[in-house]
Design an enzyme around this catalytic site. Structure first.
Site, short mmCIF file in Angstrom:
data_model
loop_
_atom_site.label_atom_id
_atom_site.label_comp_id
_atom_site.label_asym_id
_atom_site.label_seq_id
_atom_site.Cartn_x
_atom_site.Cartn_y
_atom_site.Cartn_z
N ASP A 224 4.14 2.21 4.57
CA ASP A 224 3.71 0.82 4.01
C ASP A 224 4.54 -0.15 3.93
O ASP A 224 5.85 0.12 3.61
CB ASP A 224 3.15 1.42 2.51
CG ASP A 224 1.91 2.23 2.42
OD1 ASP A 224 1.31 2.55 3.62
OD2 ASP A 224 1.23 2.24 1.25
N HIS A 274 6.40 2.77 -2.70
CA HIS A 274 6.66 1.43 -2.76
C HIS A 274 8.05 1.06 -3.54
O HIS A 274 8.08 1.39 -4.91
CB HIS A 274 5.26 0.69 -3.37
CG HIS A 274 4.17 0.93 -2.46
ND1 HIS A 274 2.90 0.61 -2.54
CD2 HIS A 274 4.10 1.44 -1.31
CE1 HIS A 274 2.26 0.89 -1.89
NE2 HIS A 274 2.87 1.51 -0.76
N1 NVA Z 1 5.57 3.63 -7.59
C1 NVA Z 1 5.49 2.56 -7.98
C2 NVA Z 1 4.60 1.64 -7.33
C3 NVA Z 1 5.20 0.17 -7.66
C4 NVA Z 1 4.21 -0.74 -7.25
C5 NVA Z 1 5.13 2.71 -9.44
O1 NVA Z 1 4.14 2.90 -9.98
O2 NVA Z 1 6.19 2.25 -10.35
#
Ligand code: NVA
Length: 400
Positions: A224, A274
């Site tokens: 992604d 992400h």
């Molecule tokens: N893994 C992350 C996504 C951030 C956009 C979180 O939920 O902290």
């Protein structure tokens, strides 16, 4: 796919095209961005229109933390009331950026309600386009549509095809590209893993994550765009649930030939997805790190060798994310930087705003929490088209 405009009041309108179908040139349009902190001139801001919660798929299932109300199949269209409230946040944000002379585009309309059927899989619906950051990767003058690893997001790039076509026509030096399309068949995932996931504790998922074992296998090339952090010549990619090693190898082979250096990063995080609520560049020489997600051993070295300071983010102001939200409370760190001194921070994240203030930033509070459930925070909700500045070498001292 049939599209009713009523369902997409905030989507960009159809392109103005010549009779041949070639888009009319938009004067002054420029595509270029090498990082997340140089002065922002043009950005895409997502929309919440007609967003759906798709049924779980092998990759998405692993992302949803234990105890989340998203576990247990809430598939279907989000309520119109929640869509309207989220759009109010996104539209106000777009207006705020425009008032600062930043050009704002919105994704186009694609029917997320339709069942997705490919020769390899089927899923109840698409997702939506609140977070353009997940799908679009701007690398200099190239805009790349990422493969994506959730089945529901397989066709998300379609929402950007017209815009990108217009950018291509309007900036003679810009290139638009598509990463290899994944199959996302059952072969692409450890299906036994996915089945077991539901019953694992946080400790067990963390152990798996530290062993770098995820539901995604190396069958497809997967990443992604939001797992990619751009810092000029150096580009850092998080290996995790949505980006596999094959995806990182692909990015390496493609972009190292163009003079970039691609690095893999891993964090002690049981749901690594992400990078933009985990490790965020704030300005040249300064990074913000999630204190609950330390970097793997040895991975601070390149930052330290080049005199970058890594500060730990303060605790989010909220104990829990909003209802039906995929993300953690660490969206507090998910900000949009407008230039080296100015940052947009979610308006209820008072502690995070104070930290930015102490770090010397002018802080612009932006209401976005009511849109979090649609796919993230201020960084997720945007994708760079143009930032001033050039491709700098911030890390001249590489590994020995
Ligand atoms: N893994 C992350 C996504 C951030 C956009 C979180 O939920 O902290």
């Amino acid at each position: 796919m049939s599209i009713s405009n009523d369902l997409y009041p905030n989507a960009s309108t159809s392109l103005q095209r010549k009779e041949s179908g070639v888009p009319i040139v938009r004067k002054g349009l420029h595509v270029e961005s090498y990082n997340d902190f140089d002065p922002l001139r043009h950005v895409i801001v997502g929309i919440a229109d007609n967003q759906h919660i798709p049924e779980a798929c092998p990759a998405s299932n692993e992302k949803i933390p234990a105890g989340s109300p998203m576990r247990g199949g809430k598939a279907g269209r989000r309520t119109q009331e929640s869509i309207d409230i989220a759009n109010e946040c996104l539209n106000d944000f777009a207006k705020l950026l425009e008032a600062r002379n930043i050009i704002v585009d919105r994704p186009g309309a694609v029917d997320w309600h339709e069942r997705i059927i490919t020769p390899d899989f089927t899923i109840s619906s698409g997702f939506g386009v609140m977070p353009p950051r997940d799908c679009l990767l701007t690398m200099g003058k190239t805009m790349l549509m990422a493969p994506m690893s959730f089945r529901s997001r397989y066709f998300e790039y379609l929402a950007y095809v017209d815009l990108l076509r217009e950018y291509f026509e309007s900036d003679p030096n810009c290139l638009i590209e598509q990463a290899p399309r994944p199959r996302l068949s059952d072969e692409s995932f450890r299906m036994d893993y996915v089945a077991a996931y539901e019953f694992l504790s946080d400790e067990e998922t963390m152990e798996r994550s530290l062993r770098k074992e995820y539901s995604t296998k190396e069958t497809d090339i997967l990443f992604d765009a939001a797992d990619v952090m751009r810092l000029g010549k150096d580009v850092f990619v998080q290996h995790g649930l949505t980006t596999n090693l094959a995806g990182i190898h692909w990015l390496k082979r493609k972009y190292e030939a163009q003079g970039y250096r691609i690095h893999t990063l891993s964090f002690e995080d049981n749901h690594p997805i992400h990078i933009d609520a985990t490790f965020c560049p704030l300005r040249p020489g300064l990074m913000l790190l999630n204190p609950n997600r330390p970097l793997f051993k040895g991975q601070r070295e390149i930052f330290e060798k080049n005199d970058w300071e890594i500060v730990e983010a303060v605790k989010p102001s909220w104990e829990n994310p909003p209802a039906l939200c995929y993300s953690s409370t660490w969206l507090s760190m998910n900000t949009l930087i407008l230039d080296h001194k100015t940052v947009c921070v979610e308006a209820t994240e008072t502690a995070q705003m104070e930290q930015f203030d102490k770090l010397g930033f002018d802080v612009i509070p932006v209401a976005m929490r009511d849109a979090y459930a649609f796919g993230g925070g201020l960084h997720c909700a945007t994708a760079d088209v143009w930032r001033e500045g050039t491709c700098e070498d911030y890390f001249p001292n590489q590994f020995s």
